[in-house]
Scaffold this motif. Structure first.
Motif, PDB file in Angstrom:
ATOM      1  N   THR A 128      32.942  14.538  54.346  1.00 59.60           N
ATOM      2  CA  THR A 128      34.088  15.438  53.364  1.00 59.60           C
ATOM      3  C   THR A 128      34.144  16.315  54.363  1.00 59.60           C
ATOM      4  O   THR A 128      35.013  17.190  54.949  1.00 59.60           O
ATOM      5  N   VAL A 129      32.771  16.979  55.253  1.00 63.14           N
ATOM      6  CA  VAL A 129      32.775  18.266  55.578  1.00 63.14           C
ATOM      7  C   VAL A 129      32.250  17.694  57.783  1.00 63.14           C
ATOM      8  O   VAL A 129      31.903  16.260  57.554  1.00 63.14           O
ATOM      9  N   SER A 130      32.766  18.772  58.732  1.00 60.65           N
ATOM     10  CA  SER A 130      31.888  18.420  59.753  1.00 60.65           C
ATOM     11  C   SER A 130      31.022  19.327  60.085  1.00 60.65           C
ATOM     12  O   SER A 130      31.574  20.231  59.899  1.00 60.65           O
ATOM     13  N   THR A 131      30.627  19.213  61.156  1.00 59.80           N
ATOM     14  CA  THR A 131      29.450  20.073  62.093  1.00 59.80           C
ATOM     15  C   THR A 131      30.246  20.641  62.936  1.00 59.80           C
ATOM     16  O   THR A 131      29.821  21.667  63.609  1.00 59.80           O
ATOM     17  N   GLU A 132      31.472  19.453  63.097  1.00 57.37           N
ATOM     18  CA  GLU A 132      32.444  20.468  64.655  1.00 57.37           C
ATOM     19  C   GLU A 132      33.172  21.891  64.161  1.00 57.37           C
ATOM     20  O   GLU A 132      33.953  21.882  63.563  1.00 57.37           O
ATOM     21  N   THR A 133      32.944  22.472  65.118  1.00 56.25           N
ATOM     22  CA  THR A 133      33.376  23.836  64.898  1.00 56.25           C
ATOM     23  C   THR A 133      34.348  24.054  65.926  1.00 56.25           C
ATOM     24  O   THR A 133      34.913  23.603  67.119  1.00 56.25           O
ATOM     25  N   ILE A 134      35.661  24.556  65.258  1.00 53.84           N
ATOM     26  CA  ILE A 134      36.785  24.648  65.897  1.00 53.84           C
ATOM     27  C   ILE A 134      36.592  26.493  66.664  1.00 53.84           C
ATOM     28  O   ILE A 134      36.795  27.514  65.296  1.00 53.84           O
ATOM     29  N   SER A 135      37.454  26.512  67.396  1.00 50.64           N
ATOM     30  CA  SER A 135      37.402  27.892  67.928  1.00 50.64           C
ATOM     31  C   SER A 135      39.186  28.358  67.867  1.00 50.64           C
ATOM     32  O   SER A 135      39.467  27.717  69.065  1.00 50.64           O
ATOM     33  N   LEU A 136      38.999  29.639  67.241  1.00 51.18           N
ATOM     34  CA  LEU A 136      40.305  30.298  67.384  1.00 51.18           C
ATOM     35  C   LEU A 136      40.285  31.812  67.805  1.00 51.18           C
ATOM     36  O   LEU A 136      38.779  32.573  67.657  1.00 51.18           O
ATOM     37  N   SER A 137      41.530  32.116  69.266  1.00 49.01           N
ATOM     38  CA  SER A 137      40.994  33.407  69.392  1.00 49.01           C
ATOM     39  C   SER A 137      42.246  34.118  68.753  1.00 49.01           C
ATOM     40  O   SER A 137      42.979  33.824  68.799  1.00 49.01           O
ATOM     41  N   VAL A 138      41.869  35.957  67.925  1.00 46.88           N
ATOM     42  CA  VAL A 138      42.885  35.926  67.524  1.00 46.88           C
ATOM     43  C   VAL A 138      43.528  37.975  68.242  1.00 46.88           C
ATOM     44  O   VAL A 138      42.647  38.175  68.389  1.00 46.88           O
ATOM     45  N   LYS A 139      44.137  38.080  68.788  1.00 40.40           N
ATOM     46  CA  LYS A 139      44.041  39.253  69.250  1.00 40.40           C
ATOM     47  C   LYS A 139      46.229  39.741  68.291  1.00 40.40           C
ATOM     48  O   LYS A 139      47.004  39.313  68.091  1.00 40.40           O
ATOM     49  N   GLY A 140      45.488  41.261  68.735  1.00 38.92           N
ATOM     50  CA  GLY A 140      47.072  41.896  68.020  1.00 38.92           C
ATOM     51  C   GLY A 140      46.037  43.221  68.167  1.00 38.92           C
ATOM     52  O   GLY A 140      45.267  43.351  67.985  1.00 38.92           O
ATOM     53  N   PRO A 141      47.011  44.742  68.383  1.00 38.32           N
ATOM     54  CA  PRO A 141      46.862  45.806  68.077  1.00 38.32           C
ATOM     55  C   PRO A 141      46.319  46.033  67.133  1.00 38.32           C
ATOM     56  O   PRO A 141      46.832  45.966  65.925  1.00 38.32           O
ATOM     57  N   GLY A 142      44.834  46.989  67.041  1.00 35.53           N
ATOM     58  CA  GLY A 142      44.428  47.344  65.802  1.00 35.53           C
ATOM     59  C   GLY A 142      43.238  46.897  65.557  1.00 35.53           C
ATOM     60  O   GLY A 142      42.666  47.504  64.647  1.00 35.53           O
ATOM     61  N   LEU A 143      43.140  45.957  65.649  1.00 31.63           N
ATOM     62  CA  LEU A 143      41.900  44.756  64.983  1.00 31.63           C
ATOM     63  C   LEU A 143      40.715  45.214  65.752  1.00 31.63           C
ATOM     64  O   LEU A 143      40.481  45.576  66.426  1.00 31.63           O
ATOM     65  N   GLN A 144      40.132  44.864  64.572  1.00 29.64           N
ATOM     66  CA  GLN A 144      38.445  45.556  65.331  1.00 29.64           C
ATOM     67  C   GLN A 144      38.208  44.271  66.446  1.00 29.64           C
ATOM     68  O   GLN A 144      38.003  42.800  65.244  1.00 29.64           O
ATOM     69  N   ARG A 145      37.504  44.944  67.155  1.00 29.11           N
ATOM     70  CA  ARG A 145      36.701  43.294  67.511  1.00 29.11           C
ATOM     71  C   ARG A 145      35.144  42.887  67.347  1.00 29.11           C
ATOM     72  O   ARG A 145      34.600  43.424  67.295  1.00 29.11           O
ATOM     73  N   MET A 146      35.094  41.654  66.825  1.00 36.28           N
ATOM     74  CA  MET A 146      34.090  40.905  66.378  1.00 36.28           C
ATOM     75  C   MET A 146      34.374  39.122  66.496  1.00 36.28           C
ATOM     76  O   MET A 146      35.798  39.281  66.742  1.00 36.28           O
ATOM     77  N   VAL A 147      33.502  38.821  66.332  1.00 34.71           N
ATOM     78  CA  VAL A 147      33.404  37.490  66.052  1.00 34.71           C
ATOM     79  C   VAL A 147      32.829  36.615  64.782  1.00 34.71           C
ATOM     80  O   VAL A 147      31.754  36.698  64.550  1.00 34.71           O
ATOM     81  N   LEU A 148      33.654  35.774  64.110  1.00 31.73           N
ATOM     82  CA  LEU A 148      33.740  35.525  62.871  1.00 31.73           C
ATOM     83  C   LEU A 148      33.809  33.963  63.188  1.00 31.73           C
ATOM     84  O   LEU A 148      34.387  33.168  63.279  1.00 31.73           O
TER      85      LEU A 148
END
Length: 948
Positions: free
Chosen positions: A383-403
């Motif tokens: 039902t679930v997977s351990t494989e990680t999907i990596s996505l990058s979101v850029k935009g003005p005013g966004l706080q820089r972090m990795v979630l």
């Protein structure tokens, strides 16, 4: 006396205070004309002092001595004494100034030498700061500003203020009292965080006596001040948001200018992008290599449908995740890297497509892509997977972090889920949270009972001290409506209700539950809710604990604080590990270069391609010899047993040639081309395998053997011979077998030699079969003490009886008649040997075969001189050598077939084989599991660890 007093008073009026630097009230207070308690001067005296003509009298008074009959001047040398004093004072001041100047210059030089050279750090300041003078005309700006004279006109007339000092006497004390009231009110506002009995005191401190305290109703005053405080906070909050919006637009313009290359300088990759890339690289390593678990990231955990994804979307300022009502949507970990950029876009790590998050079409496509990737990452039966999907979101005013958004924790496995879904989700969450440098963002649904929470127990186990946990209470609007006691929300935010500790507690609202809501509408709803919420008005919640904006700022600060504290530590750990691995490598493999698995694969790939190319360097003679020899070994049995022996049983040459032609035609049409292609393909495989497995002396590296074997097997499996080759080969072979003309004596002798070799080989095989049937002869029995078995004795008696039969009739046919079989059996029974008919026929076949081969060899000797008769078509000669012609036809067909197959190999099949090898290597290069499986060993693992 009057003149002296006027002179003294005029001297006092000459000094002036720097009124321009004081406040309006301060100027009035500190003006020298202000009437104080010590100096009570009349208005008349003030006017005399201001407008008297004696203002410029000398500084020193003239001394007049009393005499008996009037005033007489005192005779002394006061001028000389005064000059000497002034000279001494001048020299003293001059010397002090010179010495002080020298000392100051020396100190300045020392400080200047101690200061670092800041020219090397000019790159820190953005380029557009240095270019402001090019874009802005400061001279025009200076000219546009008002002059100093115009500004002086705006200042008040201090002379008129001096005239009204009397009227200002009573103003200072009320003003001071007003300031005291403001300070007291501010102190009270700071103490409003907790309810209690407070008293509002307005102090009135005059210069003579203190006034009594005024007592006001505590409740009314607190309510008024709380409302005033909220209004003030909202006012400044709006101003702050307006300034942030303007700042965001300006930063966007700057980033856009950088993207367009206005400054003509290469932009460095942002810090958060580099950090995210490091995490991606570490996550691609082997599962046993757990270095990726030591670097910080923000792990978002919570119960299913608690609002984890909504909180993450509010932080990212876009609805980027697929949504569902009550069902599990997050089926694999999603790593989201937030960074600042001129445009609000999203892109995947392994894709170059950018999704514009300001367009609804791109948002829908992004959500669909994430859902597809999640579905593809889940293995069958899970039902679930351990494989990680990596996505990058850029935009003005966004706080820089990795979630990292993890699947929601569930309490019950429902139908349609795998049985181990609950345990798998727990193991995934623990794997991410057990990282000592990970920040845990614990999401709790505020609209449900606290006792139903599952994730809080899990978080308290992973971080019992709460040193890296941030608690977020979602759906506070529903909680305020449904909760009978609002104090429970206060207990949650104060950390008194759940058995867990945290760095901070936040309350947020992530919408009204409508999936079509935009981020802006959710923000407006959240702000409106907290403005009117009783939780803030009654001080149950503090202003810095609400809204997702404050939450994102706090999470970003904690994230970078953790990064700063842990990155250097992890780098030192990596350096120590690398030193140990390098030492081990130098001791075990001193003459070999450090190559990781990918580099070793590239090296093996080049070796394999070189070996494939070496197939084209095989000489044509070598190819044809191998092909001819292998093809004859494959078809010789058919030629002897099915063509030559049946044709040799005929009585004349015409029948012999007819039988041979018919059988050759049938053989060519059905079997021969297919056999030839099989032989050519097997020959190519053998040569390819020989080049792949051949050890090249000291340069041979045995760690490539498995990979080469796998490449060879996969290539052979994929390679298919050209189907049209059989058709062209059939025509060539048919034409070759139709030719009967032997042009010279050399070819005749070659055919005889070929026939003798073939017959002798068959005769040797036949002798070996007969020996196995009848047992050893008398020499071997006496020399090696080997006896015969009972069956061998029976076959030996049968052989002797059959040899007598051949001696009686040398032109006997190849098969025994029934009466001959009966005769042989009765003769053997007469001697006491019981045999059956099958044994007699089986033994006869080998006895007659040996007899026939010996006769054919004798015939070859007779035909050695028969080339002359052959040229005359055996006219006037009893010698017939048709069998020699048959073997010449077979030999010529083999040579032509070998030549044709060699051309197909070198011109077509070797190139196709090389292409297949490249495809196989490319497939292996993309399959990391296969590379790990094929490239193994201590040396490979050590090199791989060094590379990591």
């Amino acid at each position: 006396v009057i003149c002296r007093s006027l002179a003294n008073s005029s001297y006092g009026i000459k000094r002036k205070s720097p009124l321009q630097n004081l406040h309006l009230i301060s100027r009035s207070i500190h003006h020298p004309y202000y009437p104080s308690s010590k100096f009570q001067r009349s208005p008349l005296r003030i006017s005399v002092q201001l407008f008297s003509s004696l203002n410029r009298l000398p500084l020193r008074k003239t001394k007049l001595l009393d005499v008996k009959y009037g005033y007489q001047s005192h005779r002394n040398f006061w001028l000389a004494r005064l000059a000497s004093r002034l000279l001494k004072l001048r020299y003293l001041i001059l010397g002090s100034a010179v010495g002080g100047g020298y000392t100051a210059k020396k100190t300045y030089d020392q400080w200047k030498d101690m200061m670092p050279d800041l020219d090397e750090y000019k790159w820190i300041v953005p380029d557009f700061i240095w270019e402001l003078d090019e874009h802005l005309d400061f001279e025009k700006i200076i000219k546009a500003l008002p002059d100093a004279d115009d500004l002086a006109k705006l200042l008040p007339d201090f002379d008129k203020i001096g005239e009204s000092f009397t009227s200002l006497k009573g103003f200072f004390s009320p003003g001071y009292n007003l300031v005291s009231e403001v300070i007291g009110a501010s102190d009270l506002l700071l103490l409003l965080g907790s309810p209690g009995e407070t008293a509002f005191r307005a102090t009135d401190q005059g210069y003579d006596n203190d006034k009594e305290y005024k007592k006001v109703s505590d409740k009314e005053k607190i309510d008024q001040l709380q409302e005033e405080l909220l209004r003030t906070q909202l006012k400044y909050q709006r101003m702050l948001e307006r300034l942030e919006k303007e700042n965001k637009e300006l930063r966007k313009l700057v980033l856009q200018r950088d993207d367009k290359g206005i400054h003509q300088r290469k932009l460095k990759k942002s810090l958060i992008d580099m950090y995210s890339e490091v995490l991606d690289i570490l996550s691609d390593y082997d599962a046993s290599y757990n270095t990726q678990d030591h670097l910080p990231r923000v792990v978002v955990v919570g119960d299913q449908s608690a609002g984890k994804t909504s909180v993450l979307e509010m932080i990212a300022q876009a609805r980027i995740f697929p949504r569902g009502s009550g069902e599990m949507m997050t089926r694999s970990p999603v790593k989201v890297t937030l960074s600042e950029g001129p445009h609000h876009v999203a892109l995947f790590k392994d894709s170059s497509r950018e999704f514009d998050l300001t367009k609804e079409e791109d948002l829908a496509a992004l959500r669909n892509e994430i859902e597809i990737r999640m579905r593809n990452s889940v293995k069958e039966g899970c039902t679930v997977s351990t494989e990680t999907i990596s996505l990058s979101v850029k935009g003005p005013g966004l706080q820089r972090m990795v979630l990292v958004d993890l699947p929601g924790v569930i309490s019950t496995v429902t139908s349609g889920m795998a049985p181990d879904t609950k345990e798998t989700i727990f193991s995934i969450s623990k794997a991410y949270m057990q990282n000592p440098n990970a920040i845990i963002l614990c999401i709790q649904d505020g609209s449900v009972d606290a006792e139903r929470s599952i994730v809080t127990d899990l978080v308290s186990q992973m971080d019992p001290q709460g040193k890296r946990t941030i608690f977020v209470l979602t759906k506070v609007d529903l909680a305020e409506k449904n909760t009978a006691s609002p104090s429970r929300i206060q207990q949650i935010i104060e950390g008194k209700l759940f058995p867990m500790k945290a760095l901070g507690y936040f309350a947020v609202v992530t919408g009204k539950g409508n999936s079509s809501e935009s981020i802006e509408s959710i923000k407006e709803y959240e702000e409106e809710f907290f403005q009117n919420s009783k939780l803030l008005k009654t001080c149950m919640l503090k202003a810095h604990q609400v809204t997702t904006k404050n939450l994102s700022l706090a999470v970003s600060d904690c994230f970078w604080k953790m990064v700063r504290e842990s990155v250097e530590q992890q780098a030192d750990a990596f350096k120590a590990t690398r030193f140990n691995l390098e030492t081990e490598w130098k001791n075990n493999y001193p003459r070999l270069r450090e190559l990781d698995r990918n580099e070793l694969f590239e090296k093996a790939k080049n070796e394999i391609l070189d070996e494939v190319i070496s197939l084209t360097q095989v000489t044509p003679k070598h190819w044809e010899e191998i092909l001819q020899k292998t093809l004859w070994e494959r078809v010789s049995t058919h030629v002897i047993e099915n063509i030559y022996l049946p044709a040799a049983q005929t009585m004349n040459s015409g029948t012999f040639n007819t039988t041979v032609d018919i059988k050759l035609k049938q053989w060519t049409d059905k079997q021969l081309p297919n056999k030839a292609v099989e032989v050519a393909w097997e020959t190519l495989q053998e040569e390819f395998s020989r080049f792949m497995t051949e050890q090249k002396g000291k340069e041979h590296d045995d760690i490539f053997d498995k990979l080469k074997q796998a490449v060879k097997e996969e290539t052979i499996k994929r390679h298919k011979w050209n189907e049209r080759a059989e058709d062209s080969l059939r025509v060539i072979q048919h034409n070759a077998l139709e030719d009967r003309s032997i042009s010279d004596k050399q070819q005749w002798d070659a055919a005889i030699h070929f026939m003798e070799e073939t017959l002798q080989s068959r005769l040797k095989d036949t002798e070996s079969v007969i020996e196995d049937m009848v047992g050893p002869d008398w020499k071997k029995r006496w020399l090696y003490w080997i006896g015969r078995t009972k069956e061998q004795n029976i076959r030996n008696e049968t052989r002797n009886e059959l040899e007598k039969l051949i001696k009686c009739n040398e032109e006997h046919a190849a098969y025994l008649a029934n009466d001959e079989v009966t005769t042989v059996r009765k003769n053997l029974e007469a001697r006491g040997v019981t045999v059956d008919s099958c044994l007699i026929k089986d033994t006869w076949h080998q006895i007659y075969r040996r007899y026939f081969l010996k006769t054919a060899l004798n015939h070859c000797n007779l035909c050695r001189r028969g080339f002359y008769y052959y040229q005359r078509h055996f006219v006037d000669s009893e010698l017939e050598c048709n069998d020699i012609v048959l073997f010449w036809r077979i030999q010529r067909m083999l040579a032509i077939t070998a030549n044709t197959l060699r051309q197909q190999l070198t011109n077509t099949e070797v190139r196709r084989l090389e292409k297949n090898v490249k495809e196989v290597l490319e497939d292996f290069a993309e399959d990391n599991e296969k590379k790990v499986k094929l490239l193994t060993g201590k040396r490979v693992q050590l090199a791989e660890d060094l590379s990591k």
